[in-house]
Design a protein around this motif. Sequence first.
Motif, PDB file in Angstrom:
ATOM      1  N   SER A 162      17.665 -10.070  -5.924  1.00  0.00           N
ATOM      2  CA  SER A 162      16.821  -9.187  -6.738  1.00  0.00           C
ATOM      3  C   SER A 162      16.397  -9.922  -7.995  1.00  0.00           C
ATOM      4  O   SER A 162      17.200 -10.639  -8.604  1.00  0.00           O
ATOM      5  CB  SER A 162      17.610  -7.928  -7.112  1.00  0.00           C
ATOM      6  N   GLN A 163      15.145  -9.752  -8.387  1.00  0.00           N
ATOM      7  CA  GLN A 163      14.662 -10.441  -9.586  1.00  0.00           C
ATOM      8  C   GLN A 163      14.822  -9.603 -10.830  1.00  0.00           C
ATOM      9  O   GLN A 163      15.316 -10.074 -11.853  1.00  0.00           O
ATOM     10  CB  GLN A 163      13.179 -10.749  -9.410  1.00  0.00           C
ATOM     11  N   SER A 164      14.373  -8.359 -10.762  1.00  0.00           N
ATOM     12  CA  SER A 164      14.387  -7.508 -11.957  1.00  0.00           C
ATOM     13  C   SER A 164      15.747  -6.853 -12.140  1.00  0.00           C
ATOM     14  O   SER A 164      16.036  -6.302 -13.185  1.00  0.00           O
ATOM     15  CB  SER A 164      13.348  -6.400 -11.808  1.00  0.00           C
ATOM     16  N   VAL A 195      10.657  -7.157  -0.268  1.00  0.00           N
ATOM     17  CA  VAL A 195       9.515  -7.576   0.553  1.00  0.00           C
ATOM     18  C   VAL A 195       8.536  -8.344  -0.321  1.00  0.00           C
ATOM     19  O   VAL A 195       8.202  -7.891  -1.413  1.00  0.00           O
ATOM     20  CB  VAL A 195       8.813  -6.327   1.131  1.00  0.00           C
ATOM     21  N   TYR A 220       4.761  -9.908   0.204  1.00  0.00           N
ATOM     22  CA  TYR A 220       3.594 -10.056   1.085  1.00  0.00           C
ATOM     23  C   TYR A 220       3.918  -9.692   2.537  1.00  0.00           C
ATOM     24  O   TYR A 220       3.731 -10.496   3.452  1.00  0.00           O
ATOM     25  CB  TYR A 220       3.030 -11.481   0.995  1.00  0.00           C
ATOM     26  N   LEU A 221       4.435  -8.507   2.715  1.00  0.00           N
ATOM     27  CA  LEU A 221       4.701  -7.928   4.048  1.00  0.00           C
ATOM     28  C   LEU A 221       5.709  -8.740   4.855  1.00  0.00           C
ATOM     29  O   LEU A 221       5.740  -8.666   6.093  1.00  0.00           O
ATOM     30  CB  LEU A 221       3.403  -7.744   4.847  1.00  0.00           C
ATOM     31  N   GLY A 261      14.589  -2.626  -1.114  1.00  0.00           N
ATOM     32  CA  GLY A 261      14.049  -2.030  -2.338  1.00  0.00           C
ATOM     33  C   GLY A 261      12.659  -2.595  -2.538  1.00  0.00           C
ATOM     34  O   GLY A 261      12.504  -3.644  -3.167  1.00  0.00           O
ATOM     35  N   ASN A 263       6.469  -0.005  -0.985  1.00  0.00           N
ATOM     36  CA  ASN A 263       6.466   1.037   0.055  1.00  0.00           C
ATOM     37  C   ASN A 263       6.127   0.483   1.435  1.00  0.00           C
ATOM     38  O   ASN A 263       6.247   1.187   2.425  1.00  0.00           O
ATOM     39  CB  ASN A 263       5.495   2.193  -0.281  1.00  0.00           C
ATOM     40  N   MET A 264       5.699  -0.800   1.482  1.00  0.00           N
ATOM     41  CA  MET A 264       5.260  -1.324   2.768  1.00  0.00           C
ATOM     42  C   MET A 264       6.293  -2.297   3.302  1.00  0.00           C
ATOM     43  O   MET A 264       6.252  -3.490   3.026  1.00  0.00           O
ATOM     44  CB  MET A 264       3.893  -1.972   2.610  1.00  0.00           C
TER      45      MET A 264
HETATM   46  C1  LIG Z   1       5.299 -11.685  -4.740  1.00  0.00           C
HETATM   47  C2  LIG Z   1       5.627 -10.258  -4.412  1.00  0.00           C
HETATM   48  C3  LIG Z   1       5.052  -9.656  -3.310  1.00  0.00           C
HETATM   49  C4  LIG Z   1       5.396  -8.328  -2.977  1.00  0.00           C
HETATM   50  N1  LIG Z   1       4.893  -7.781  -1.832  1.00  0.00           N
HETATM   51  C5  LIG Z   1       5.302  -6.552  -1.446  1.00  0.00           C
HETATM   52  C6  LIG Z   1       4.865  -5.993  -0.202  1.00  0.00           C
HETATM   53  O1  LIG Z   1       4.140  -6.620   0.584  1.00  0.00           O
HETATM   54  N2  LIG Z   1       5.306  -4.736   0.135  1.00  0.00           N
HETATM   55  C7  LIG Z   1       6.123  -4.014  -0.680  1.00  0.00           C
HETATM   56  O2  LIG Z   1       6.464  -2.877  -0.329  1.00  0.00           O
HETATM   57  N3  LIG Z   1       6.583  -4.527  -1.865  1.00  0.00           N
HETATM   58  C8  LIG Z   1       6.197  -5.767  -2.249  1.00  0.00           C
HETATM   59  N4  LIG Z   1       6.657  -6.309  -3.439  1.00  0.00           N
HETATM   60  C9  LIG Z   1       7.654  -5.544  -4.240  1.00  0.00           C
HETATM   61  C10 LIG Z   1       9.063  -6.038  -3.945  1.00  0.00           C
HETATM   62  O3  LIG Z   1       9.404  -5.781  -2.607  1.00  0.00           O
HETATM   63  C11 LIG Z   1      10.111  -5.403  -4.861  1.00  0.00           C
HETATM   64  O4  LIG Z   1      10.092  -4.035  -4.778  1.00  0.00           O
HETATM   65  C12 LIG Z   1       9.937  -5.789  -6.306  1.00  0.00           C
HETATM   66  O5  LIG Z   1       9.661  -7.164  -6.394  1.00  0.00           O
HETATM   67  C13 LIG Z   1      11.191  -5.482  -7.132  1.00  0.00           C
HETATM   68  O6  LIG Z   1      12.283  -6.161  -6.560  1.00  0.00           O
HETATM   69  P1  LIG Z   1      13.503  -6.808  -7.347  1.00  0.00           P
HETATM   70  O7  LIG Z   1      14.704  -5.973  -7.050  1.00  0.00           O
HETATM   71  O8  LIG Z   1      13.641  -8.221  -6.795  1.00  0.00           O
HETATM   72  O9  LIG Z   1      13.124  -6.835  -8.787  1.00  0.00           O
HETATM   73  C14 LIG Z   1       6.295  -7.606  -3.795  1.00  0.00           C
HETATM   74  C15 LIG Z   1       6.839  -8.221  -4.930  1.00  0.00           C
HETATM   75  C16 LIG Z   1       6.532  -9.529  -5.231  1.00  0.00           C
HETATM   76  C17 LIG Z   1       7.168 -10.173  -6.435  1.00  0.00           C
END
Ligand SMILES: Cc1cc2nc3c(=O)[nH]c(=O)nc-3n(C[C@H](O)[C@H](O)[C@H](O)COP(=O)(O)O)c2cc1C
Length: 307
Positions: free
Chosen positions: A10-12, A90, A92-93, A122, A125-126
């Motif tokens: 997780s980043q955040s 996730v 980019y899907l 987490g 939504n996709m």
């Molecule tokens: C580069 C990038 C691409 C992402 N693409 C998607 C995506 O395709 N579908 C989706 O539901 N969330 C996407 N997210 C959101 C992440 O899945 C995630 O919810 C968000 O980065 C927070 O995660 P954390 O716990 O690492 O902070 C993306 C986030 C990042 C940084």
Amino acid sequence: MKSVLVLYYSQSGQLGEILTNLVSPLYNDSNCSVTIHQIEPEEPYSFPWDKKEFLQVFPESYLQIPRPNKPIPDDIKNKKYDLIIFGYTVWYLSPSIPINSFLKGDDAKVLLNNTPLITVNGSRNMWVLTQEKIKRLLVDCKAELVGNIAFVDRHWNHVSVITIVHWMIGGKKTKYLGVFPKPGVSDKDINEAGKFGVIIKKHLFQKSFEHMQEELVNDGAVRIKPFLIRSDKSGNHIFSKWSAHIYKVGLKSPEKRVKWLNFFEYYLQFAIWVFVPIVFIIFLLTYLPFYARIKKDIKYYQSTRLR
Ligand SMILES: Cc1cc2nc3c(=O)[nH]c(=O)nc-3n(C[C@H](O)[C@H](O)[C@H](O)COP(=O)(O)O)c2cc1C
């Protein structure tokens, strides 16, 4: 004594918080030993994201090209666990690069082999087709997928697109302009994650995970909006073309890669704000004839089966 390993990236910190709450019923039980470990890339991804970096990770994320992670410490790796809880996000899907890299690496083959595992995502939504990619990687690791829980932003799709950019680029999980809702998984869902831990604990001690997923789903662990399945499928189709092209161009010329990533960004904006609403109208118009198929799909994506 049951031993449980929680592995995640997780980043955040959002997913870390979800998992901490989720495993609290296990953590607080003296008959359970819980180890929590965060997967770490050798070269960390910066958070908040620089806008260019956010685009740069697209081809490798979608094409599932691994990058080295730090090794899992031996004291964690050389133990056998009764259950692994695997938290992923996730990008980019597809599975985020650190998660994909872990699942394709040797550590995962050792740790996950023949072990019951629950996925927890987490994401925005996709995630449904990403889960399919994760399922295939878990098969390669000979893990036994027994459960899945999805934590998502439950606001309207286009609202969550705006708010997640504010969060990812600005670094703060706050209300954009003071009027948009908070991005990401709601505080309520994060705070209540422990209810799933209670169900997991029951099955862990019963030594059977057989009907656990049904119970989790009945408690709201996997809520699926059918239009998002359609969007995920279309998105995968389009991303497969863009990512392959940009990756190939980039191998010969980093400058051209940047140029194509910029085109991709324009295309993405067009797709989100023009193409997706059109697909949504078509989806609504064809909802009734496809109703049985939609119901079947929802049931499948709520399960741990792999077609
Ligand atoms: C580069 C990038 C691409 C992402 N693409 C998607 C995506 O395709 N579908 C989706 O539901 N969330 C996407 N997210 C959101 C992440 O899945 C995630 O919810 C968000 O980065 C927070 O995660 P954390 O716990 O690492 O902070 C993306 C986030 C990042 C940084």
